[in-house]
Design a protein around this motif. Structure first.
Motif, PDB file in Angstrom:
ATOM      1  N   GLY A 147     -15.371  25.862  -3.411  1.00 19.23           N
ATOM      2  CA  GLY A 147     -15.713  24.530  -2.938  1.00 19.23           C
ATOM      3  C   GLY A 147     -14.969  24.169  -1.660  1.00 19.23           C
ATOM      4  N   LEU A 148     -15.343  23.047  -1.076  1.00 21.30           N
ATOM      5  CA  LEU A 148     -14.698  22.520   0.123  1.00 21.30           C
ATOM      6  C   LEU A 148     -14.118  21.159  -0.231  1.00 21.30           C
ATOM      7  N   TRP A 149     -12.812  20.957   0.043  1.00 18.38           N
ATOM      8  CA  TRP A 149     -12.126  19.765  -0.414  1.00 18.38           C
ATOM      9  C   TRP A 149     -11.427  19.073   0.736  1.00 18.38           C
ATOM     10  N   ARG A 150     -11.260  17.754   0.623  1.00 20.04           N
ATOM     11  CA  ARG A 150     -10.470  17.003   1.597  1.00 20.04           C
ATOM     12  C   ARG A 150      -9.447  16.155   0.856  1.00 20.04           C
ATOM     13  N   GLU A 151      -8.305  15.953   1.498  1.00 18.78           N
ATOM     14  CA  GLU A 151      -7.234  15.175   0.890  1.00 18.78           C
ATOM     15  C   GLU A 151      -7.401  13.696   1.207  1.00 18.78           C
ATOM     16  N   LEU A 152      -7.248  12.890   0.191  1.00 15.01           N
ATOM     17  CA  LEU A 152      -7.318  11.439   0.360  1.00 15.01           C
ATOM     18  C   LEU A 152      -5.948  10.861   0.053  1.00 15.01           C
ATOM     19  N   VAL A 153      -5.442  10.033   0.953  1.00 13.74           N
ATOM     20  CA  VAL A 153      -4.130   9.422   0.754  1.00 13.74           C
ATOM     21  C   VAL A 153      -4.256   7.901   0.819  1.00 13.74           C
ATOM     22  N   LEU A 154      -3.282   7.245   0.209  1.00 15.56           N
ATOM     23  CA  LEU A 154      -3.185   5.787   0.275  1.00 15.56           C
ATOM     24  C   LEU A 154      -2.110   5.461   1.295  1.00 15.56           C
ATOM     25  N   GLY A 155      -2.485   4.764   2.361  1.00 14.57           N
ATOM     26  CA  GLY A 155      -1.557   4.476   3.444  1.00 14.57           C
ATOM     27  C   GLY A 155      -1.010   3.065   3.381  1.00 14.57           C
ATOM     28  N   LEU A 156       0.267   2.930   3.738  1.00 14.09           N
ATOM     29  CA  LEU A 156       0.946   1.632   3.785  1.00 14.09           C
ATOM     30  C   LEU A 156       1.689   1.531   5.113  1.00 14.09           C
ATOM     31  N   PRO A 157       1.688   0.364   5.763  1.00 12.72           N
ATOM     32  CA  PRO A 157       2.349   0.225   7.063  1.00 12.72           C
ATOM     33  C   PRO A 157       3.824   0.627   6.988  1.00 12.72           C
ATOM     34  N   SER A 158       4.279   1.357   7.984  1.00 12.90           N
ATOM     35  CA  SER A 158       5.660   1.851   7.971  1.00 12.90           C
ATOM     36  C   SER A 158       6.649   0.832   8.523  1.00 12.90           C
ATOM     37  N   GLU A 159       6.150  -0.182   9.282  1.00 14.15           N
ATOM     38  CA  GLU A 159       7.070  -1.086   9.967  1.00 14.15           C
ATOM     39  C   GLU A 159       7.390  -2.342   9.176  1.00 14.15           C
ATOM     40  N   ARG A 160       6.839  -2.501   7.986  1.00 12.85           N
ATOM     41  CA  ARG A 160       7.162  -3.688   7.195  1.00 12.85           C
ATOM     42  C   ARG A 160       7.079  -3.356   5.707  1.00 12.85           C
ATOM     43  N   SER A 161       7.793  -4.122   4.906  1.00 11.38           N
ATOM     44  CA  SER A 161       7.805  -3.905   3.467  1.00 11.38           C
ATOM     45  C   SER A 161       6.596  -4.564   2.821  1.00 11.38           C
ATOM     46  N   ASN A 162       6.277  -4.118   1.623  1.00  9.97           N
ATOM     47  CA  ASN A 162       5.136  -4.671   0.901  1.00  9.97           C
ATOM     48  C   ASN A 162       5.465  -6.039   0.320  1.00  9.97           C
ATOM     49  N   THR A 163       4.474  -6.891   0.223  1.00  3.36           N
ATOM     50  CA  THR A 163       4.618  -8.141  -0.507  1.00  3.36           C
ATOM     51  C   THR A 163       4.438  -7.865  -1.997  1.00  3.36           C
ATOM     52  N   ARG A 164       4.776  -8.850  -2.815  1.00  2.08           N
ATOM     53  CA  ARG A 164       4.563  -8.706  -4.258  1.00  2.08           C
ATOM     54  C   ARG A 164       3.081  -8.484  -4.561  1.00  2.08           C
ATOM     55  N   ALA A 165       2.229  -9.207  -3.856  1.00  2.07           N
ATOM     56  CA  ALA A 165       0.789  -9.066  -4.086  1.00  2.07           C
ATOM     57  C   ALA A 165       0.312  -7.664  -3.709  1.00  2.07           C
ATOM     58  N   THR A 166       0.810  -7.119  -2.600  1.00  2.00           N
ATOM     59  CA  THR A 166       0.420  -5.771  -2.184  1.00  2.00           C
ATOM     60  C   THR A 166       0.852  -4.740  -3.218  1.00  2.00           C
ATOM     61  N   ASN A 167       2.099  -4.842  -3.686  1.00  2.00           N
ATOM     62  CA  ASN A 167       2.587  -3.902  -4.698  1.00  2.00           C
ATOM     63  C   ASN A 167       1.741  -3.971  -5.969  1.00  2.00           C
ATOM     64  N   ALA A 168       1.358  -5.183  -6.355  1.00  2.00           N
ATOM     65  CA  ALA A 168       0.556  -5.343  -7.569  1.00  2.00           C
ATOM     66  C   ALA A 168      -0.826  -4.725  -7.400  1.00  2.00           C
ATOM     67  N   VAL A 169      -1.430  -4.896  -6.228  1.00  2.00           N
ATOM     68  CA  VAL A 169      -2.750  -4.314  -5.978  1.00  2.00           C
ATOM     69  C   VAL A 169      -2.661  -2.788  -5.924  1.00  2.00           C
ATOM     70  N   VAL A 170      -1.605  -2.253  -5.310  1.00  2.00           N
ATOM     71  CA  VAL A 170      -1.419  -0.794  -5.264  1.00  2.00           C
ATOM     72  C   VAL A 170      -1.323  -0.235  -6.678  1.00  2.00           C
ATOM     73  N   GLU A 171      -0.567  -0.912  -7.543  1.00  2.00           N
ATOM     74  CA  GLU A 171      -0.429  -0.444  -8.930  1.00  2.00           C
ATOM     75  C   GLU A 171      -1.775  -0.423  -9.638  1.00  2.00           C
ATOM     76  N   ILE A 172      -2.557  -1.477  -9.473  1.00  2.00           N
ATOM     77  CA  ILE A 172      -3.887  -1.528 -10.086  1.00  2.00           C
ATOM     78  C   ILE A 172      -4.786  -0.438  -9.508  1.00  2.00           C
ATOM     79  N   LEU A 173      -4.717  -0.262  -8.202  1.00  2.00           N
ATOM     80  CA  LEU A 173      -5.545   0.737  -7.532  1.00  2.00           C
ATOM     81  C   LEU A 173      -5.252   2.138  -8.061  1.00  2.00           C
ATOM     82  N   MET A 174      -3.963   2.472  -8.198  1.00  2.00           N
ATOM     83  CA  MET A 174      -3.588   3.790  -8.701  1.00  2.00           C
ATOM     84  C   MET A 174      -4.092   3.993 -10.134  1.00  2.00           C
TER      85      MET A 174
END
Length: 309
Positions: free
Chosen positions: A258-285
């Motif tokens: 088969g032929l495969w591609r890698e999918l990653v979840l990206g987060l901005p490197s220049e600022r920290s996550n908010t509580r809401a962002t962390n909660a959405v990331v957890e649900i997404l995972m």
């Protein structure tokens, strides 16, 4: 700046006035003061409304992300000791939106009722720019993650298949190799897109050439062209699972591996996550892990996702 952004988005003082609930004369004064401060006109005024000048477009490009980050920071601080709330912007590619968007929105609405999730659709080149400008908080991107220079989570490897009109390759089974693909009319995105590079590199490695009959930078147009019978395409199998299951399209793996591609979840490197962002990331995972475990997303889980599957 918020006034400027709103007028730019609305295209007129009257619509911006309705959205902001501020009288038009007050908005007009703010825009004129901003133009005086900047020293150049930011809008062209005409009877149909207001259109950004070149300088106005450049200002909007530079400040929209900054203003959004300030608003998000204030929301996060205000809600630090209360129920998680705020706005979270997620950027997705069209093929990923087809697979996960509806389930994610429903899950967030159920578990985080005070969080507003905004989904913004685009391609990798656009999403990286949005992240650099601070316009999105979370993004799906194609790996490898080491090439992206951002904080990232390795999600999964998803299969790219040859998608064909029904009956177009009756003498071929569930697998096909690049030598058999060589003579087929293909539709692929332009050279700046990751999918194009993946396909061309794989064909080159196999020592085969491709017959690229059409260049189309739209998933939906590509799908429609294949369904009409005029060409074939390489697309993620998961994004067309319903069409393949219904017999509207046919899918074939590229060789036994088969032929495969890698999918990653990206987060901005220049600022920290908010509580809401962390909660959405957890649900997404969790949601993606569930989909992979139930074969709703045909993929190989990455290291972090494997712990949840």
């Amino acid at each position: 700046m918020k006034t400027f952004i709103c007028v730019a988005e609305c295209g007129s003082l009257s619509r911006a006035s309705d959205r902001l609930r501020i009288a038009q004369p007050a908005l007009s004064r703010q825009i004129k003061l901003l133009e005086h401060h900047v020293g150049v006109p930011l809008f062209d005024r005409h009877i149909r409304g207001m259109e950004l000048t070149e300088a106005g477009s450049e200002l909007l490009r530079r400040v929209s992300g900054v203003v959004r980050q300030l608003e998000t920071t204030m929301q996060d601080i205000q809600s630090a000791h209360t129920e998680i709330s705020g706005n979270v912007a997620l950027a997705v590619m069209p093929t990923i939106a087809m697979v996960v968007a509806a389930r994610l929105v429903a899950h967030v609405a159920r578990e985080l009722p005070q969080v507003t999730l905004r989904i913004r659709e685009g391609y990798s080149v656009d999403i990286i720019e949005w992240m650099q400008r601070g316009e999105v908080d979370i993004s799906f991107l194609y790996g490898p993650s080491s090439d992206l220079h951002i904080r990232s989570k390795e999600l999964l490897l998803e299969e790219i298949a040859l998608i064909s009109p029904p009956g177009a390759l009756n003498n071929t089974g569930g697998q096909i190799d690049f030598d058999q693909v060589a003579g087929l009319p293909l539709v692929l995105p332009g050279r700046r897109y990751a999918m194009r590079r993946i396909i061309e590199n794989a064909a080159k490695k196999a020592g085969s050439s491709l017959n690229i009959a059409y260049e189309v930078d739209s998933f939906f147009a590509t799908r429609a062209m294949v369904m009409s019978g005029i060409c074939h395409a390489f697309l993620p199998l998961a994004s067309l699972a319903e069409e393949v299951s219904a017999g509207a399209l046919e899918a074939r793996s590229l060789g036994p591996a088969g032929l495969w591609r890698e999918l990653v979840l990206g987060l901005p490197s220049e600022r920290s996550n908010t509580r809401a962002t962390n909660a959405v990331v957890e649900i997404l995972m969790k949601e993606i892990a569930l989909m992979v475990s139930q074969n709703d997303w045909i993929a190989q889980p990455g290291p972090e996702l494997r712990q949840l599957v």
